[in-house]
Design a protein around this motif. Sequence first.
Motif, mmCIF file in Angstrom:
data_model
loop_
_atom_site.group_PDB
_atom_site.id
_atom_site.type_symbol
_atom_site.label_atom_id
_atom_site.label_comp_id
_atom_site.label_asym_id
_atom_site.label_seq_id
_atom_site.Cartn_x
_atom_site.Cartn_y
_atom_site.Cartn_z
ATOM 1 N N THR A 7 0.832 -1.211 0.000
ATOM 2 C CA THR A 7 0.000 0.000 0.000
ATOM 3 C C THR A 7 0.858 1.249 0.000
ATOM 4 O O THR A 7 1.874 1.312 0.701
ATOM 5 C CB THR A 7 -0.894 0.028 1.260
ATOM 6 O OG1 THR A 7 -1.726 -1.130 1.281
ATOM 7 C CG2 THR A 7 -1.776 1.267 1.283
ATOM 8 N N VAL A 9 0.356 5.304 0.903
ATOM 9 C CA VAL A 9 -0.541 6.275 1.528
ATOM 10 C C VAL A 9 -0.157 7.655 1.022
ATOM 11 O O VAL A 9 0.962 8.120 1.255
ATOM 12 C CB VAL A 9 -0.456 6.222 3.061
ATOM 13 C CG1 VAL A 9 -1.320 7.330 3.673
ATOM 14 C CG2 VAL A 9 -0.886 4.862 3.584
ATOM 15 N N ASP A 96 5.495 -2.895 3.976
ATOM 16 C CA ASP A 96 4.168 -3.157 3.411
ATOM 17 C C ASP A 96 3.444 -1.857 3.081
ATOM 18 O O ASP A 96 2.468 -1.864 2.331
ATOM 19 C CB ASP A 96 3.321 -3.977 4.389
ATOM 20 C CG ASP A 96 3.844 -5.392 4.566
ATOM 21 O OD1 ASP A 96 4.465 -5.907 3.613
ATOM 22 O OD2 ASP A 96 3.656 -5.971 5.659
ATOM 23 N N ILE A 97 3.907 -0.758 3.677
ATOM 24 C CA ILE A 97 3.271 0.537 3.472
ATOM 25 C C ILE A 97 4.353 1.595 3.268
ATOM 26 O O ILE A 97 5.380 1.586 3.958
ATOM 27 C CB ILE A 97 2.355 0.895 4.678
ATOM 28 C CG1 ILE A 97 1.759 2.293 4.526
ATOM 29 C CG2 ILE A 97 3.105 0.787 5.995
ATOM 30 C CD1 ILE A 97 0.750 2.632 5.608
ATOM 31 N N HIS A 193 -2.165 -1.120 -3.477
ATOM 32 C CA HIS A 193 -3.320 -0.367 -3.007
ATOM 33 C C HIS A 193 -2.925 1.086 -2.761
ATOM 34 O O HIS A 193 -1.771 1.385 -2.456
ATOM 35 C CB HIS A 193 -3.872 -0.975 -1.714
ATOM 36 C CG HIS A 193 -4.370 -2.374 -1.884
ATOM 37 N ND1 HIS A 193 -5.463 -2.683 -2.658
ATOM 38 C CD2 HIS A 193 -3.921 -3.550 -1.384
ATOM 39 C CE1 HIS A 193 -5.674 -3.988 -2.622
ATOM 40 N NE2 HIS A 193 -4.740 -4.537 -1.869
ATOM 41 N N LEU A 299 -6.323 5.000 9.213
ATOM 42 C CA LEU A 299 -5.314 4.183 8.544
ATOM 43 C C LEU A 299 -5.359 2.735 9.049
ATOM 44 O O LEU A 299 -5.289 1.782 8.251
ATOM 45 C CB LEU A 299 -3.923 4.768 8.772
ATOM 46 C CG LEU A 299 -3.423 5.785 7.740
ATOM 47 C CD1 LEU A 299 -2.042 6.297 8.122
ATOM 48 C CD2 LEU A 299 -3.409 5.180 6.346
ATOM 49 N N ASN A 300 -5.447 2.560 10.351
ATOM 50 C CA ASN A 300 -5.509 1.208 10.906
ATOM 51 C C ASN A 300 -6.703 0.432 10.352
ATOM 52 O O ASN A 300 -6.599 -0.751 10.038
ATOM 53 C CB ASN A 300 -5.582 1.275 12.432
ATOM 54 C CG ASN A 300 -4.226 1.583 13.066
ATOM 55 O OD1 ASN A 300 -3.179 1.219 12.527
ATOM 56 N ND2 ASN A 300 -4.242 2.257 14.215
ATOM 57 N N LYS A 302 -8.283 0.990 7.461
ATOM 58 C CA LYS A 302 -8.098 0.724 6.030
ATOM 59 C C LYS A 302 -7.071 -0.380 5.799
ATOM 60 O O LYS A 302 -7.169 -1.139 4.817
ATOM 61 C CB LYS A 302 -7.659 1.996 5.313
ATOM 62 C CG LYS A 302 -8.691 3.093 5.274
ATOM 63 C CD LYS A 302 -9.845 2.787 4.343
ATOM 64 C CE LYS A 302 -9.468 2.968 2.908
ATOM 65 N NZ LYS A 302 -10.632 2.827 1.977
ATOM 66 N N LEU A 303 -6.079 -0.449 6.677
ATOM 67 C CA LEU A 303 -4.997 -1.411 6.475
ATOM 68 C C LEU A 303 -5.310 -2.797 7.040
ATOM 69 O O LEU A 303 -4.670 -3.776 6.671
ATOM 70 C CB LEU A 303 -3.712 -0.885 7.120
ATOM 71 C CG LEU A 303 -3.083 0.348 6.456
ATOM 72 C CD1 LEU A 303 -2.013 0.945 7.350
ATOM 73 C CD2 LEU A 303 -2.506 -0.017 5.095
ATOM 74 N N SER A 304 -6.311 -2.876 7.897
ATOM 75 C CA SER A 304 -6.620 -4.162 8.537
ATOM 76 C C SER A 304 -7.358 -5.093 7.577
ATOM 77 O O SER A 304 -8.086 -4.649 6.705
ATOM 78 C CB SER A 304 -7.488 -3.942 9.779
ATOM 79 O OG SER A 304 -8.718 -3.371 9.422
#
Length: 304
Positions: A7, A9, A96-97, A193, A299-300, A302-304
Amino acid sequence: MTKKSKTIVILAGPTAVGKTALSIELAKKFQSEIISADSRQFFKEMEIGTAKPTIQEMDGIPHHFVNSHSIHEEYNVGQFEKDTLNLLDVLFQKHDIVFVVGGSGLYVKALCEGIDEMPAIPAEIRQKLNVEFEQHGIKYLQKQVFESDPEYFDIVDQQNPQRLIRALELYRATGKNMSFYRSQNNQVERSFHIIKIGLERPREELYDRINLRMDQMIAEGLFEEAKKLYPFKNLNALQTVGYSEIFGFLDGKYDREEAVRLLKRNSRRYAKRQMTWFKRDSEFEWFQADDKTKIISFLNKKLS
């Protein structure tokens, strides 16, 4: 994990809204790195006037595309898209982000969607427009773009003659304006993403922050920096708010007090155009810049 589970952001918003401080906090929390999508922070000679984060402010977080190029190099949005995609291939091996931070809407758009397909322009049209600019100045270009494409005029950097000339040459060559080409659905599918976060503040508060930042830049030596860059004032990288106003002062067009007034006014206008650009993208989720808790919670989720 597969690359598709990675992902980026996007953290975007107008100048002086507070992107830098928040992005560093978020990158620390999510153990990540930052890619700058600010088309002026690329250039190492432009230090004070671009509000780059200092080494101390970076606080150990790697920042990419800050001081990465010279004003003497041609660097454009197409190269940025290619370079950033290659960089993400590397960064996604560790993270991962990844955070992409900046206020240059065209660069954010290119990374997320790809670049609009634009037709080739005959060289004589570009040459004619350059002559017109030399003869009549930037206000002439601004009037021409406003009349042919008021929608694009509302969001383009109106102090950048190269951007104005690009819009006019497209219109003169094809009869269709920049807004038409930007509205074509040529969006590419990215293999990662994308989460888009927009930062805003009440207008008066933002304008006060812009004025204060400009006072700080001047105290830090913005006029002296611009004087050193004055011999190169015609380079594309320097056709920007924060420098062009001082070049006008150095040309003897007005006094220092007027230059300061123009610096603040044009910076406020630039912020307004940035907001206009980003607000047109319905994928952005908007937050007040100080709402760190809400942003982290979002964010948490959306990322979960």
